[in-house]
Design a protein around this motif. Sequence first.
Motif, PDB file in Angstrom:
ATOM      1  N   GLY A 175      57.544  17.347  30.252  1.00 24.88           N
ATOM      2  CA  GLY A 175      57.499  18.288  28.900  1.00 24.88           C
ATOM      3  C   GLY A 175      58.840  18.034  28.436  1.00 24.88           C
ATOM      4  N   ASP A 176      59.701  18.881  28.293  1.00 23.86           N
ATOM      5  CA  ASP A 176      61.191  18.822  27.500  1.00 23.86           C
ATOM      6  C   ASP A 176      62.141  18.703  28.481  1.00 23.86           C
ATOM      7  OD1 ASP A 176      60.930  21.330  28.322  1.00 23.86           O
ATOM      8  OD2 ASP A 176      61.273  22.516  26.613  1.00 23.86           O
ATOM      9  N   GLN A 177      61.889  18.273  29.546  1.00 24.05           N
ATOM     10  CA  GLN A 177      62.914  18.386  30.762  1.00 24.05           C
ATOM     11  C   GLN A 177      62.938  16.983  31.392  1.00 24.05           C
ATOM     12  OE1 GLN A 177      63.636  21.886  33.316  1.00 24.05           O
ATOM     13  NE2 GLN A 177      62.356  20.426  34.862  1.00 24.05           N
ATOM     14  N   ILE A 178      64.214  16.597  31.837  1.00 20.72           N
ATOM     15  CA  ILE A 178      64.286  15.361  32.636  1.00 20.72           C
ATOM     16  C   ILE A 178      64.847  15.612  33.822  1.00 20.72           C
ATOM     17  CG2 ILE A 178      65.737  13.124  32.825  1.00 20.72           C
ATOM     18  CD1 ILE A 178      66.416  13.412  29.833  1.00 20.72           C
ATOM     19  N   THR A 179      64.120  15.052  34.788  1.00 20.42           N
ATOM     20  CA  THR A 179      64.193  15.609  36.346  1.00 20.42           C
ATOM     21  C   THR A 179      64.749  14.116  37.061  1.00 20.42           C
ATOM     22  OG1 THR A 179      62.611  17.183  36.071  1.00 20.42           O
ATOM     23  CG2 THR A 179      63.135  16.487  38.344  1.00 20.42           C
ATOM     24  N   GLY A 180      65.637  14.377  37.645  1.00 27.11           N
ATOM     25  CA  GLY A 180      66.248  13.162  38.525  1.00 27.11           C
ATOM     26  C   GLY A 180      66.603  13.719  39.955  1.00 27.11           C
ATOM     27  N   THR A 181      67.417  13.111  40.473  1.00 23.56           N
ATOM     28  CA  THR A 181      68.349  13.179  41.882  1.00 23.56           C
ATOM     29  C   THR A 181      69.695  12.912  41.844  1.00 23.56           C
ATOM     30  OG1 THR A 181      67.707  10.963  42.676  1.00 23.56           O
ATOM     31  CG2 THR A 181      66.035  12.552  43.231  1.00 23.56           C
ATOM     32  N   ILE A 182      70.474  13.581  42.644  1.00 22.64           N
ATOM     33  CA  ILE A 182      71.769  13.492  42.728  1.00 22.64           C
ATOM     34  C   ILE A 182      71.943  12.400  43.703  1.00 22.64           C
ATOM     35  CG2 ILE A 182      73.995  14.355  43.251  1.00 22.64           C
ATOM     36  CD1 ILE A 182      72.772  17.197  42.529  1.00 22.64           C
ATOM     37  N   ASP A 183      72.322  11.187  43.244  1.00 24.79           N
ATOM     38  CA  ASP A 183      72.357   9.826  44.073  1.00 24.79           C
ATOM     39  C   ASP A 183      73.462   9.945  44.990  1.00 24.79           C
ATOM     40  OD1 ASP A 183      69.826   8.820  43.630  1.00 24.79           O
ATOM     41  OD2 ASP A 183      70.668   7.413  42.336  1.00 24.79           O
ATOM     42  N   THR A 215      69.916  22.419  35.846  1.00 23.59           N
ATOM     43  CA  THR A 215      69.470  22.943  37.122  1.00 23.59           C
ATOM     44  C   THR A 215      69.497  22.075  38.214  1.00 23.59           C
ATOM     45  OG1 THR A 215      68.096  24.513  35.816  1.00 23.59           O
ATOM     46  CG2 THR A 215      67.472  24.502  38.107  1.00 23.59           C
ATOM     47  N   ILE A 216      70.079  22.661  39.441  1.00 24.25           N
ATOM     48  CA  ILE A 216      70.124  21.830  40.611  1.00 24.25           C
ATOM     49  C   ILE A 216      69.651  22.581  41.780  1.00 24.25           C
ATOM     50  CG2 ILE A 216      71.843  20.848  42.447  1.00 24.25           C
ATOM     51  CD1 ILE A 216      73.827  20.759  40.055  1.00 24.25           C
ATOM     52  N   VAL A 217      68.505  21.743  42.367  1.00 27.68           N
ATOM     53  CA  VAL A 217      67.752  22.443  43.426  1.00 27.68           C
ATOM     54  C   VAL A 217      67.769  21.611  44.761  1.00 27.68           C
ATOM     55  CG1 VAL A 217      65.392  22.883  44.051  1.00 27.68           C
ATOM     56  CG2 VAL A 217      65.925  23.379  41.643  1.00 27.68           C
ATOM     57  N   HIS A 218      68.064  22.487  45.912  1.00 25.44           N
ATOM     58  CA  HIS A 218      68.200  21.695  47.157  1.00 25.44           C
ATOM     59  C   HIS A 218      66.825  22.155  48.088  1.00 25.44           C
ATOM     60  CE1 HIS A 218      70.063  21.036  51.342  1.00 25.44           C
ATOM     61  NE2 HIS A 218      69.484  20.077  50.849  1.00 25.44           N
ATOM     62  N   GLY A 219      65.876  20.725  48.061  1.00 27.22           N
ATOM     63  CA  GLY A 219      64.764  21.061  48.624  1.00 27.22           C
ATOM     64  C   GLY A 219      63.988  22.272  47.806  1.00 27.22           C
ATOM     65  N   THR A 220      63.665  23.299  48.066  1.00 30.05           N
ATOM     66  CA  THR A 220      63.016  24.343  47.202  1.00 30.05           C
ATOM     67  C   THR A 220      63.849  25.534  46.942  1.00 30.05           C
ATOM     68  OG1 THR A 220      62.424  25.723  49.256  1.00 30.05           O
ATOM     69  CG2 THR A 220      60.876  23.981  48.444  1.00 30.05           C
ATOM     70  N   ARG A 221      65.220  25.449  47.246  1.00 17.17           N
ATOM     71  CA  ARG A 221      66.214  26.483  46.694  1.00 17.17           C
ATOM     72  C   ARG A 221      67.026  26.002  45.654  1.00 17.17           C
ATOM     73  NH1 ARG A 221      71.504  27.692  48.332  1.00 17.17           N
ATOM     74  NH2 ARG A 221      71.563  25.550  49.741  1.00 17.17           N
ATOM     75  N   GLN A 222      67.104  26.937  44.657  1.00 20.76           N
ATOM     76  CA  GLN A 222      67.703  26.759  43.336  1.00 20.76           C
ATOM     77  C   GLN A 222      69.245  27.215  43.741  1.00 20.76           C
ATOM     78  OE1 GLN A 222      66.624  27.832  39.310  1.00 20.76           O
ATOM     79  NE2 GLN A 222      68.454  28.989  39.230  1.00 20.76           N
ATOM     80  N   SER A 271      67.680  12.599  48.116  1.00 16.58           N
ATOM     81  CA  SER A 271      66.309  12.886  47.392  1.00 16.58           C
ATOM     82  C   SER A 271      66.033  13.822  47.406  1.00 16.58           C
ATOM     83  CB  SER A 271      65.273  11.876  48.194  1.00 16.58           C
ATOM     84  OG  SER A 271      65.370  12.039  49.480  1.00 16.58           O
ATOM     85  N   ASN A 272      66.508  14.889  48.241  1.00 16.10           N
ATOM     86  CA  ASN A 272      66.075  16.146  48.200  1.00 16.10           C
ATOM     87  C   ASN A 272      67.001  17.237  47.577  1.00 16.10           C
ATOM     88  OD1 ASN A 272      68.490  16.169  50.206  1.00 16.10           O
ATOM     89  ND2 ASN A 272      67.559  17.477  51.668  1.00 16.10           N
ATOM     90  N   TRP A 273      67.841  16.696  46.629  1.00 17.52           N
ATOM     91  CA  TRP A 273      68.666  17.156  45.503  1.00 17.52           C
ATOM     92  C   TRP A 273      68.344  16.883  44.137  1.00 17.52           C
ATOM     93  CZ3 TRP A 273      72.665  20.728  46.307  1.00 17.52           C
ATOM     94  CH2 TRP A 273      72.936  21.143  47.614  1.00 17.52           C
ATOM     95  N   THR A 274      67.687  17.593  43.801  1.00 18.04           N
ATOM     96  CA  THR A 274      66.999  17.498  42.255  1.00 18.04           C
ATOM     97  C   THR A 274      67.918  18.077  41.576  1.00 18.04           C
ATOM     98  OG1 THR A 274      65.039  17.490  43.301  1.00 18.04           O
ATOM     99  CG2 THR A 274      65.013  17.773  40.831  1.00 18.04           C
ATOM    100  N   ILE A 275      68.166  17.399  40.190  1.00 15.32           N
ATOM    101  CA  ILE A 275      68.751  17.678  39.141  1.00 15.32           C
ATOM    102  C   ILE A 275      68.017  17.795  37.776  1.00 15.32           C
ATOM    103  CG2 ILE A 275      69.993  15.595  38.619  1.00 15.32           C
ATOM    104  CD1 ILE A 275      72.526  17.545  37.922  1.00 15.32           C
ATOM    105  N   GLN A 276      68.024  18.666  37.092  1.00 16.13           N
ATOM    106  CA  GLN A 276      67.167  18.685  35.708  1.00 16.13           C
ATOM    107  C   GLN A 276      68.044  19.045  34.449  1.00 16.13           C
ATOM    108  OE1 GLN A 276      64.520  21.933  36.979  1.00 16.13           O
ATOM    109  NE2 GLN A 276      63.520  20.647  38.121  1.00 16.13           N
ATOM    110  N   PHE A 277      67.815  18.518  33.469  1.00 18.33           N
ATOM    111  CA  PHE A 277      68.472  18.558  32.200  1.00 18.33           C
ATOM    112  C   PHE A 277      67.479  19.155  31.088  1.00 18.33           C
ATOM    113  CE2 PHE A 277      70.752  15.257  34.759  1.00 18.33           C
ATOM    114  CZ  PHE A 277      72.036  15.694  34.575  1.00 18.33           C
ATOM    115  N   LYS A 278      67.742  19.949  30.384  1.00 17.74           N
ATOM    116  CA  LYS A 278      66.986  20.447  29.339  1.00 17.74           C
ATOM    117  C   LYS A 278      67.678  20.932  28.327  1.00 17.74           C
ATOM    118  CE  LYS A 278      63.508  24.038  28.319  1.00 17.74           C
ATOM    119  NZ  LYS A 278      62.790  25.146  29.315  1.00 17.74           N
ATOM    120  N   LYS A 279      67.290  20.320  26.971  1.00 20.53           N
ATOM    121  CA  LYS A 279      68.280  20.801  25.615  1.00 20.53           C
ATOM    122  C   LYS A 279      67.686  22.187  25.242  1.00 20.53           C
ATOM    123  CE  LYS A 279      68.027  18.055  21.997  1.00 20.53           C
ATOM    124  NZ  LYS A 279      67.758  17.130  20.798  1.00 20.53           N
TER     125      LYS A 279
END
Length: 296
Positions: A175-183, A215-222, A271-279
């Motif tokens: 959608g309008d969000q980029i999702t990646g990981t914290i490498d 937004t940063i999520v670790h596993g299922t926890r924001q 790979s279990n640390w997710t980061i999302q960027f949204k305008k």
Amino acid sequence: MTKQHLVLQTDFGLCDGAVSAMYGVAYSVDSDLRISDLTHEIPTFNIWEGSYRLYQTVSYWPAGTVFVSVVDPGVGTKRLSVVAKTVEGHYIITPDNGTLTHLKQEIGIAEVRTIDETVNRLPRSGESYTFHGRDVYAYTGARLASGVISFEEVGPRIQVEDLIELPKQEAIVEGDQITGTIDILDVRFGNLWSNVPRLLSVKEQIEYGDVLEVTIVHGTRQVYKSTMIFGRSFMDCQLGEALVYVNSLDNLGVAINQGSFAKAYGIGTGSNWTIQFKKTGERRTLLETNEHTPID
């Protein structure tokens, strides 16, 4: 044959004589070698970080440079010892345990050979099975860098496709969000380095001055959710304020101006640390400074 640089990376630290022993072995092969350190502070057994630090560094050295990377929790087992030649002409000596993941996927590996230890092993070390960094890798690296052996004399060739690789995710747009990981972290300063390429943000029309929801999520926890500016440098926001920036590998990073984002919010990597960027649709004027802090 022209001598090449020899660059060492390990998870040994410098609290004992392990790294010094590797230097000694290399200099015993050729006292005129030029030896440098990439780092010896890879977290113990962290193959992923060893792989990433090679990717971060290798391309900036002259073609022909020989790298020895020893992050080897499987030392003494049947895992292979290999020398890989990248498409850019660098040589990497390492266990085949995933250390070549980033170089293979991001730069490319042209050829791989296993180390023939009947020839390329420190003399009188045959009964030692727990210090291949000294007995096999530093020794082979020095022989290759000094021209004592050629790449073909390292050992038999194996298929590049057979190299062990670590799981590695790609950044995606939803959608309008980029999702990646914290490498990985910019360790000393606590900045977060994501796997989101700058070009992907350009494609999504994210511009300097835009306010982004992060937004940063670790596993299922924001773990974190807030807004911050997308800036050119750390000085484009107030002291202690967070921002999104482009790091030295041309990926998006998150930092606090003169603070540690990782420590402030307890952020890790993998790979279990997710980061999302949204305008958000908002924009802010970048702070004008006479001298910008270089992007790291």
